[in-house]
Design a protein around this motif. Structure first.
Motif: not given
Ligand code: PGA
Ligand code: ZN
Length: 417
Positions: A11, A57-58, A60-62, A64-65, A102
């Motif tokens: 988050r 934001d980018a 977080l997406k990394k 998840d994906d 990250t």
């Protein structure tokens, strides 16, 4: 007990400067770990990149994906494997693709989850039964340079180091006393002083470097007499911030002076003679290994520490060791990305008699993991502030660790002093 990773939950939260940062939860079959990343303001040029393009934001997406599916099913006990996987997913040499912050948050949360899966505290899990040594707190008292605005000292940090204390609790109390004494002195000294503090909770006042030296030296002497043990102090020159490549000089704006490399060395040796600082960090800019070596040779009984010059990077430290530059190194895990990378650098430091000093960042969260890292990895000093929530989070966690260890706890030895 099983520490198989089931999921990662990431988050966006905020650090002590109100900047967006990343927090990661690692959930294993039997445990849970959470960590959040800090941010520097006077960063070293060779630090890893904090976030991929697109920021938090980018990142977080990394997660998840890409990252969560890859880590699911791995065993959190094997930190090296987790950290290597992060490097592989990233595929660059500076964490440009997934972000160093990250990697940092995942790496730390993973270690915490593994410890938790085994019913252990992080310092026990990473350091084993013999990790019973507490570090001395090196606490920022007066801010200048890039950590202040307007008229303030040119030197970035004036820090207390109560290295005669017999317990961590006493050392923390001494630092709080020194910080308070300096605040009281500044009220008397500067008519414009309004009690302002920097990100790290250090005072900001319209005083010169000389005034700052006098003030902290006096406060340490008084506190030492009251507490009945030696309280010393040090500075972080953060010289890369003062260095102007074009002019080949260090610009002391407030003082109105420019110093070339030879004059910078002379200035620091004068300071050493006059005020006897126990600790000098980043006395020269981040590529000047030679001058670092010169000062290390000449300033006897002083911890000469590299932060921006090494950026927790094993290769850069090895280069420094060859040149005999410094005798201590700042360890900021998010300068390099993962716990495994930082641990390797700490090991190199220790093998070569360099003191590893675990450190906060100026923008930080209430994450207290570095307190555990200091004990687990036997770092004799922890650099963090004295007041302000994100700093106190680390100090109070060390007080808890000391309390937990009871009569097994002992204070570290600082080699150079
Ligand atoms: P930071 O620097 O602002 O990059 O955290 C603090 C320091 O120079 O030690
Ligand atoms: Zn520094």
């Amino acid at each position: 007990m099983s520490s198989i990773i089931e999921d990662l939950i990431a988050r966006k939260i905020f650090n002590s400067r109100g900047e967006e940062t990343i927090e990661v939860d690692v959930i294993t079959t039997n445990g849970f770990g959470r960590a959040s990343a800090p941010a520097g303001k006077s960063r070293g040029k060779t630090e890893v990149v904090y976030y991929p393009q697109g920021g938090v934001d980018a990142a977080l997406k990394k997660i998840d994906d890409l990252i969560a599916p890859e880590l699911a099913g791995l065993n959190a006990d094997f930190q090296e494997e987790i950290d290597n996987t992060l490097h592989e997913i990233d595929g660059t040499n500076n964490f440009k693709a997934i972000g160093g912050n990250t990697a940092f948050a995942i790496s730390l949360a993973n270690a915490e989850a593994a410890a938790n899966s085994h019913g252990l505290l992080l310092f026990q899990f990473l350091g084993g039964n013999t990790a019973t040594t507490l570090p001395y707190p090196l606490g920022n008292c007066i801010s200048g340079g890039q950590h202040a605005h307007g008229k303030a000292p040119d030197i970035q940090e004036f820090l207390a180091l109560p290295h005669g204390a017999e317990t961590f609790l006493e050392a923390a109390a001494a630092n709080a006393l020194i910080h308070k004494k300096i605040g009281d002195a500044l009220k008397k000294k500067s008519t414009t002083f309004s009690g302002g503090k920097s990100d790290e909770g250090a005072w900001i006042a319209n005083i010169s470097d000389t005034d700052a030296f006098e003030t902290i030296a006096k406060a340490c002497e008084e506190a030492g007499n009251e507490m009945d043990f030696e309280c010393t102090f040090g500075i972080d020159v953060a010289a890369s911030s003062l260095w102007k490549e074009k002019e080949q000089k260090y610009i002391y704006e407030r003082e109105g002076k420019k110093r070339d490399t030879a004059q910078q060395l002379e200035y620091l040796l004068d300071i050493t003679e006059k005020y006897h600082p126990a600790y000098i960090e980043d006395p020269f800019h981040e590529e000047d290994y030679e001058s670092f070596a010169e000062l290390t040779k000449k300033a006897k009984n002083t911890v000469i520490c590299g932060d921006d010059i090494f950026t927790t990077n094993n290769e850069r430290l090895n280069h420094g060791i060859k040149q005999k530059a410094a005798n201590a190194i700042i360890i900021k895990v998010n300068q390099i990305g993962t716990l495994t990378d930082a641990a390797e650098t700490i090991e190199t430091a220790q093998k070569n008699s360099y003191t590893p000093i675990i450190s906060h960042r100026s923008g930080d969260t209430c994450d207290w993991h570095i307190a555990h890292l200091a004990v687990a990895y036997r770092c004799p000093i922890i650099k963090t502030g004295i007041v302000e929530g994100a700093r106190v989070a680390k100090i109070n966690e060390l007080i808890r660790i000391e309390h937990f260890l009871g009569n097994r706890a002992e204070m570290a030895q600082i080699k150079t002093l």
